[in-house]
Design an enzyme around this catalytic site. Structure first.
Site, PDB file in Angstrom:
ATOM      1  N   CYS A 134       0.835  -1.204   0.000  1.00 19.46           N
ATOM      2  CA  CYS A 134       0.000   0.000   0.000  1.00 19.46           C
ATOM      3  C   CYS A 134       0.872   1.257   0.000  1.00 19.46           C
ATOM      4  CB  CYS A 134      -0.930   0.000   1.202  1.00 19.46           C
ATOM      5  SG  CYS A 134      -2.011   1.445   1.281  1.00 19.46           S
ATOM      6  N   CYS A 137      -0.411   4.086   2.136  1.00 15.90           N
ATOM      7  CA  CYS A 137      -0.250   3.838   3.579  1.00 15.90           C
ATOM      8  C   CYS A 137       1.184   4.113   4.028  1.00 15.90           C
ATOM      9  CB  CYS A 137      -0.585   2.384   3.918  1.00 15.90           C
ATOM     10  SG  CYS A 137      -2.170   1.790   3.323  1.00 15.90           S
ATOM     11  N   ASP A 138       2.148   3.621   3.242  1.00 16.06           N
ATOM     12  CA  ASP A 138       3.532   3.579   3.704  1.00 16.06           C
ATOM     13  C   ASP A 138       4.519   4.447   2.914  1.00 16.06           C
ATOM     14  OD1 ASP A 138       2.764   1.687   5.643  1.00 16.06           O
ATOM     15  OD2 ASP A 138       2.966   0.055   4.190  1.00 16.06           O
TER      16      ASP A 138
END
Length: 310
Positions: A134, A137-138
């Site tokens: 992701c 996300c990261d």
């Protein structure tokens, strides 16, 4: 035979939020936590984009807080997964992995979606330490660093473009000699000076001490001009798609061509009255924790309305 007014299948942000809302509505819901309590989020480390946590929050802490909040309002947690469902009878019938059987007047499906992986042992070894599925996300953790994205479709191109706004360099590792992505996404990638596309390239493995330091790659595998080499990188992002965990419900619910449960308009309502789908199992587009949580709230509110009318 056990009975519950509302059965929530799944325990990610969608499932736990549904439990919070349903519990506060005095529905006394039962929640099946499944094989991965807390859902996909628990395989990441820190979550920095969930509202209310200005300094970020440990992913497992966030999910544990949601779980405890749902329990506080009367949600009964079971450490089980559903193995069989029958949505063709009322009350609905569900069999769990321990052999026990449950009936429910209403069901919220929050089984999520699983990221597809290449199947390398190194992927699990470095999960959360350089390997991610992701980018949104990261990606923030890789500012001014060198990363690689695997995939050749729209998702891969989107993730590569997103990461190019953060990282110093992005390699797009593509198995085929072309991109499968839409024309506009291809142009966006090919026109970005930070992105280098490695066509006809496969990943053989990853290496590093305390985290990912590079990838073992092979160019034109099996051909006469095959060439193996190592590519130094700080992060390895998988973008070869997600697989919604929806097979269990296939006989009863409409799914799209990729297996995502189809809901009615902007609601979590399925074609079966009293059955709702929330979170990534019904979201092929956004796949974010905050959106999953919101859809879990909507599902619980719809279930409350259904049960009160019933």
């Amino acid at each position: 035979m056990n009975h519950t007014r509302l059965l929530i299948i799944g325990s990610g942000p969608a499932g736990y939020t549904a439990g919070i809302y349903a519990g506060r509505a005095n529905l006394s819901p039962t929640l099946l936590e499944g094989f991965q309590p807390g859902g996909q989020l628990t395989i990441t480390t820190e979550v920095e984009n969930f509202p209310g946590w200005p300094d970020g929050v440990d992913a497992n802490e966030l999910m544990d807080n949601m779980r405890r909040q749902a329990e506080r309002f009367g949600t009964k947690m079971l450490p089980n997964a559903a193995t069989q469902v029958d949505l063709g009878i009322r009350p609905f019938h569900v069999t769990l992995d321990d052999g026990s059987e449950w009936t429910a007047d209403s069901i919220i499906i929050a089984t999520g979606a699983s990221a597809k992986y290449l199947g390398l042992s190194d992927e699990q070894k470095f999960m959360g330490r350089g390997v991610s599925a992701c980018a949104t996300c990261d990606g923030f953790f890789y500012r001014k660093k060198v990363v690689a994205v695997v995939g050749g479709g729209d998702t891969a191109c989107e993730e590569a473009s997103y990461l190019a706004g953060l990282a110093s360099k992005v390699y797009l590792i593509v198995r085929k000699p072309f991109l499968r992505a839409s024309k506009i996404m291809q142009e966006r990638v090919m026109g970005n000076e930070k992105i280098e596309v490695l066509f006809e390239t496969n990943t053989l493995g990853l290496y590093g001490e305390n985290g990912v330091e590079g990838a073992h790659l092979v160019y034109r595998k099996g051909e006469s001009d095959e060439r193996k080499y190592d590519l130094p990188i700080d992060g390895f992002f998988l973008a070869i798609g997600h697989h919604p965990n929806s097979e269990l419900f296939a006989p009863w619910l409409q799914r799209d061509e990729n297996g995502y449960i189809v809901t009615e308009g902007d609601t979590p309502c399925t074609a079966v009255p009293g059955v709702y789908a929330a979170g990534d199992v019904a979201d092929p587009k956004y796949r974010q924790a905050v959106i999953a949580a919101g859809s879990g709230a909507k599902a619980a509110m719809e279930a409350e309305k259904f049960l009160s009318e019933k």
